[in-house]
Design a protein around this motif. Sequence first.
Motif, mmCIF file in Angstrom:
data_model
loop_
_atom_site.group_PDB
_atom_site.id
_atom_site.type_symbol
_atom_site.label_atom_id
_atom_site.label_comp_id
_atom_site.label_asym_id
_atom_site.label_seq_id
_atom_site.Cartn_x
_atom_site.Cartn_y
_atom_site.Cartn_z
ATOM 1 N N ARG A 191 46.912 32.396 70.373
ATOM 2 C CA ARG A 191 47.525 33.714 70.177
ATOM 3 C C ARG A 191 49.046 33.625 70.250
ATOM 4 N N ALA A 192 49.555 32.795 71.156
ATOM 5 C CA ALA A 192 51.011 32.669 71.289
ATOM 6 C C ALA A 192 51.638 32.057 70.041
ATOM 7 N N ASP A 193 50.917 31.162 69.372
ATOM 8 C CA ASP A 193 51.444 30.489 68.178
ATOM 9 C C ASP A 193 50.827 31.046 66.903
ATOM 10 N N ALA A 194 50.443 32.315 66.926
ATOM 11 C CA ALA A 194 49.796 32.909 65.755
ATOM 12 C C ALA A 194 50.718 32.908 64.541
ATOM 13 N N VAL A 195 52.016 33.143 64.750
ATOM 14 C CA VAL A 195 52.945 33.216 63.608
ATOM 15 C C VAL A 195 53.043 31.877 62.880
ATOM 16 N N PRO A 196 53.370 30.757 63.554
ATOM 17 C CA PRO A 196 53.424 29.487 62.809
ATOM 18 C C PRO A 196 52.076 29.058 62.249
ATOM 19 N N ILE A 197 50.972 29.374 62.939
ATOM 20 C CA ILE A 197 49.652 28.992 62.434
ATOM 21 C C ILE A 197 49.331 29.745 61.146
ATOM 22 N N VAL A 198 49.538 31.060 61.150
ATOM 23 C CA VAL A 198 49.249 31.864 59.960
ATOM 24 C C VAL A 198 50.185 31.485 58.814
ATOM 25 N N ALA A 199 51.454 31.208 59.143
ATOM 26 C CA ALA A 199 52.401 30.815 58.096
ATOM 27 C C ALA A 199 51.966 29.524 57.418
ATOM 28 N N LEU A 200 51.509 28.559 58.206
ATOM 29 C CA LEU A 200 51.040 27.300 57.624
ATOM 30 C C LEU A 200 49.732 27.489 56.867
ATOM 31 N N ALA A 201 48.801 28.230 57.467
ATOM 32 C CA ALA A 201 47.458 28.337 56.898
ATOM 33 C C ALA A 201 47.451 29.104 55.581
ATOM 34 N N SER A 239 45.117 21.148 49.061
ATOM 35 C CA SER A 239 46.014 21.843 49.992
ATOM 36 C C SER A 239 45.519 21.891 51.434
ATOM 37 N N PRO A 240 44.203 21.955 51.743
ATOM 38 C CA PRO A 240 43.797 22.031 53.158
ATOM 39 C C PRO A 240 43.969 20.700 53.875
ATOM 40 N N THR A 241 44.286 20.777 55.155
ATOM 41 C CA THR A 241 44.537 19.579 55.955
ATOM 42 C C THR A 241 43.323 19.229 56.803
ATOM 43 N N ASP A 242 43.300 17.982 57.247
ATOM 44 C CA ASP A 242 42.272 17.499 58.168
ATOM 45 C C ASP A 242 42.997 16.940 59.388
ATOM 46 N N PRO A 243 42.930 17.623 60.550
ATOM 47 C CA PRO A 243 43.778 17.239 61.680
ATOM 48 C C PRO A 243 43.195 16.151 62.573
ATOM 49 N N VAL A 244 42.035 15.582 62.218
ATOM 50 C CA VAL A 244 41.344 14.681 63.141
ATOM 51 C C VAL A 244 42.227 13.501 63.522
ATOM 52 N N GLU A 262 45.906 25.669 62.316
ATOM 53 C CA GLU A 262 46.148 25.701 60.869
ATOM 54 C C GLU A 262 44.927 25.221 60.097
ATOM 55 N N SER A 263 44.339 24.105 60.533
ATOM 56 C CA SER A 263 43.209 23.536 59.791
ATOM 57 C C SER A 263 41.984 24.441 59.837
ATOM 58 N N LEU A 264 41.848 25.242 60.901
ATOM 59 C CA LEU A 264 40.707 26.150 60.980
ATOM 60 C C LEU A 264 40.768 27.218 59.890
ATOM 61 N N ILE A 265 41.981 27.677 59.582
ATOM 62 C CA ILE A 265 42.123 28.810 58.671
ATOM 63 C C ILE A 265 42.398 28.363 57.241
ATOM 64 N N ASN A 266 43.134 27.248 57.065
ATOM 65 C CA ASN A 266 43.524 26.912 55.690
ATOM 66 C C ASN A 266 42.344 26.445 54.838
ATOM 67 N N GLY A 314 55.087 18.398 60.357
ATOM 68 C CA GLY A 314 55.152 18.206 58.918
ATOM 69 C C GLY A 314 54.449 16.946 58.461
ATOM 70 N N LEU A 315 54.547 15.878 59.241
ATOM 71 C CA LEU A 315 53.879 14.626 58.879
ATOM 72 C C LEU A 315 52.433 14.575 59.353
ATOM 73 N N GLY A 316 51.997 15.602 60.068
ATOM 74 C CA GLY A 316 50.623 15.608 60.573
ATOM 75 C C GLY A 316 49.619 16.239 59.634
ATOM 76 N N GLY A 317 50.021 16.521 58.391
ATOM 77 C CA GLY A 317 49.121 17.212 57.465
ATOM 78 C C GLY A 317 48.362 16.279 56.550
ATOM 79 N N MET A 318 47.563 15.377 57.124
ATOM 80 C CA MET A 318 46.753 14.489 56.294
ATOM 81 C C MET A 318 45.599 15.255 55.645
ATOM 82 N N ARG A 319 45.104 14.706 54.542
ATOM 83 C CA ARG A 319 43.945 15.287 53.865
ATOM 84 C C ARG A 319 42.702 14.487 54.206
ATOM 85 N N GLY A 320 41.531 15.144 54.061
ATOM 86 C CA GLY A 320 40.293 14.483 54.453
ATOM 87 C C GLY A 320 39.141 14.820 53.534
ATOM 88 N N ALA A 321 37.938 14.807 54.105
ATOM 89 C CA ALA A 321 36.723 14.946 53.306
ATOM 90 C C ALA A 321 36.607 16.314 52.649
#
Length: 559
Positions: A117-127, A162-167, A189-193, A387-394
């Motif tokens: 909830r505290a980081d809702a703004v950056p999460i929604v902006a990314l997602a 476009s969606p990321t895989d944060p594993v 971000e990965s939950l919503i995007n 920014g560098l943590g946005g890898m793609r996955g399955a």
Amino acid sequence: MNRAPGTPARTCGNVPGGVRPPVRRRVPRPFPDRYTSVAHDRIFTLFLAVAVVVLLARALARRLRTPDAILLVVLGVAAGFVPALPAVVVPPDVVLLGFLPPLLYHAAFFSAPRETRADAVPIVALAFGLTTVTTVAVAATVHALLPAVAWPVALAFGAAVSPTDPVAATAVLQRLGAPPRMVTILEGESLINDGAALTIFGLAVEAIGADFTVAHGAGRVVQIVLGGVAYGLVLGIVIRRVRRWITDPVSQIIVSLVTPYLAFVPADRFGASGVLATVVAGFSIGTHGEGFLQPASRLVGATFWRILTFLLESALFVLLGLEIRQIVRQPGGETWAKVAVVAVAVSAVVIGVRLLWELGNGPLARTVPGGRRSQTGLGWRQRLVIGLGGMRGAITLAIALSLPDTVGDERGTLVVLAALVVLVTLLGQAPVLPVLLRRLGLAEPARRRAEAMLARKAGLQAALARLDELAEDEDVDEQTAEAFRQMLELRLERVRYLLDRKDADRDRPAPNSRRVRTELVRAQRAKLRTLYRKGRIGAETYREIVRELDFEDPTAIKG
């Protein structure tokens, strides 16, 4: 059938010997033996290959201190070129309906509600914001380099990558003790995007070969987003009330396993977002879990879901690696040189757009209500890592494989491009993160341990205070109170000792403490085995105490 004496046997003139042989009825088989045997052999071989790759990747990951996901994909790709292994083609529905719901539900259920909830703004902006910008940028790149790809098809492909895989990223961040806020943002971000990307993909596919208006698209977005969120909220309330009345841990696990599919499948069937429904339901149930779940259910459920998600993620990455062999054999109507150029360009756009967005949206985010407070503590170092943590996955490959055949010859090219983007981002970005974290001074392996010790200290002090209150009110006799007081004070003394040690030593256990605890547990196990062999205790008692010792054993695997 018996004949009367003297009755001649029935004969048949065209049968040797003149006697009709008994008729044998052939029982129909659903599959010929040879096909059944081949299918079973392929399944067994594939299962064995996945198991071997997972075990080998786990062993190498511990030695090389590398995220499991990277080694799983690398070894999966290598195993895919072994001639003895069967070709692997994973249907997109298997990923989207089989793997995705439980993984999303687990991540949402065990997310950090206060931090999210505290980081809702950056999460929604990314997602939402970054996903949309990345989709358009990739679509423009593909359309420019491959003019035969129409705009709707290019947008569908842009949504796929476009969606990321944060594993892999979160595994590195957590192992090195990076600030937990970065992990929260990447996971949120990965939950919503995924939902945002699937929404754009679905709209783009609808526009392929059909009339599509802005009004229709806006109506579908409202239906998909609001429908998914509303259904997830309602289902979360219903499941919470159902689980409140269930006390059996096994039944709790069964309900929790069914819940993500109850959220995803009906929402998706009725045109809403199954991803958002699953995430909202998981978040709603998880934030209230402590209120209606019994301790035994929480303990068993956490262990079950930790193992299940590990198996699902591992199998998914291995299957991704195995399937790449089949994908790269069909580059569509383009040459490999052209495909390689486009893959490099798309990968550069995917990585570059994310870095520019993350490093440049700080001032813009401060203009949003609540944005100034949400950006506090997110400097350029943290933004660079995110920014560098946005890898793609399955999920990227699954969406790309969902492109309809009406796309034409370009479909094979786009699927190959998606697979190459996954490999470039996963194998190119993940190894850089540990070095970057150390260089930027964001790796703090002792921080989490110190935080846990402070929490234990506060909890033990609260327990001692409550024990004194119970003794004063004579709710407990003095002898019992003294026994518990000594136990709590010993634990508190150990915690204080660990907190008083130098910061450089906090990430290591106290001298010889691990060895001493291990030897004490081994002595108890040996005595238990002796008592069981001599018939002093039964099997149930033996197993019960062994389970208790498993929790005390410092060599036990920590999830």
